[in-house]
Design a protein around this motif. Structure first.
Motif, PDB file in Angstrom:
ATOM      1  N   VAL A   1       0.837  -1.208   0.000  1.00 20.22           N
ATOM      2  CA  VAL A   1       0.000   0.000   0.000  1.00 20.22           C
ATOM      3  C   VAL A   1       0.865   1.248   0.000  1.00 20.22           C
TER       4      VAL A   1
ATOM      5  N   GLU B   1      -4.755  -1.973  -5.064  1.00 20.16           N
ATOM      6  CA  GLU B   1      -4.101  -0.661  -5.032  1.00 20.16           C
ATOM      7  C   GLU B   1      -3.897  -0.111  -6.442  1.00 20.16           C
TER       8      GLU B   1
ATOM      9  N   THR C   1      -3.827  -7.532  -2.666  1.00 17.29           N
ATOM     10  CA  THR C   1      -3.543  -6.172  -2.207  1.00 17.29           C
ATOM     11  C   THR C   1      -2.965  -5.324  -3.328  1.00 17.29           C
TER      12      THR C   1
END
Length: 270
Positions: free
Chosen positions: A82, A136, A132
């Motif tokens: 992230v 993102e 993830t």
């Protein structure tokens, strides 16, 4: 004269995970060779020195038309992913193609003797990390035009289609990737984001060396009597899928060497 594929890729920003070796490294080189005039490559892995060497190799081969950004990212750590995506330099923020290549395997243990740490790191890297990174990057892709635009390319495995003894956890992680990819394609049907899965069979990379904890003799035995695919073989398919006309989606590909017909069905020469 540039090919149609080269022209379609020109000006794009491409993020490749696990780019320090194997399929990821070959994919970076193949993109650079295919469209050397104007391309941006974001190269991620845990081994930053290997990424910097790859960036230099690309520059020496194709020149300054391809800009490379090597970045150390551990795919087993969501917070790191992230932070990395949110802090990309402005000139690299607008990602057109994500190649989710990073993945790993540990051991050949069977239940109930599988090390819990091996389970955790395989799921963290192959599943949670991949999801993830996808989420993102998609945040940026969704801003492209009215309905969003871009390519999400998953490097899966034959292991995600059929389980085999001694590979239950790795197979489970790749099956999770396959199911996530299938659902994602359906969720994005009203957008211009293409979702692509490429499932290799047997490829000779550092994969087996990692699986056997660095035991080269055991790793070499996996390829005894056969001619496995090379990372370049898969890289060519990755670049081909990204270089199609926007309306063409190579949604699902399974790629074997000639001696292989299933995960554990292979002809080995004596």
């Amino acid at each position: 004269m540039s090919s149609a594929m080269s022209k379609r890729l020109e000006g794009k920003t491409i993020l490749i995970t696990g780019a320090s070796s194997g399929i990821g490294k070959s994919t970076a080189l193949e993109f650079a060779r295919t469209s050397p005039k104007s391309l941006k490559l974001i190269l991620t892995a845990r081994r930053i020195d290997a990424l910097k060497s790859l960036a230099e190799e690309i520059k020496s081969e194709v020149g300054d038309g391809v800009q490379c950004l090597p970045a150390q990212v551990d795919m087993s750590k969501p917070s790191e992913i992230v932070s990395f995506v949110s802090n990309l330099p402005a000139e690299f923020k607008d990602i057109d193609v994500l190649v989710n290549n990073a993945g790993m395997v540990r051991g050949v243990a069977k239940s109930p003797e599988i090390d819990p740490e091996d389970i955790n790191v395989m799921f963290a890297t192959n599943v949670t990390g991949l999801i993830t990174m996808t989420q993102e990057v998609m945040k940026g892709m969704s801003k492209h035009g009215e309905s969003g635009q871009g390519d999400i390319i998953m490097i899966g495995s034959i292991a995600g289609r059929e389980g085999y003894p001694g590979g239950s956890i790795y197979c489970a992680t790749k099956a999770a990737v396959r199911t996530f990819t299938d659902a994602l394609r359906k969720e994005l049907i009203a957008t211009r984001i293409r979702v692509i899965e490429i499932d290799p069979g047997q490829v000779e990379t550092e994969f087996s060396l990692v699986r056997f904890g660095g035991d080269k003799a055991k790793a070499d035995a996996v390829y005894k009597g056969v001619e496995p695919l090379t990372p370049d073989d898969i890289a060519e398919v990755v670049v081909f899928t990204a270089g199609r006309r926007e309306n063409v989606v190579i949604a699902d590909s399974l790629i074997f060497p000639n001696h292989q017909a299933a995960a554990t069905v292979m002809h080995r020469k004596s």
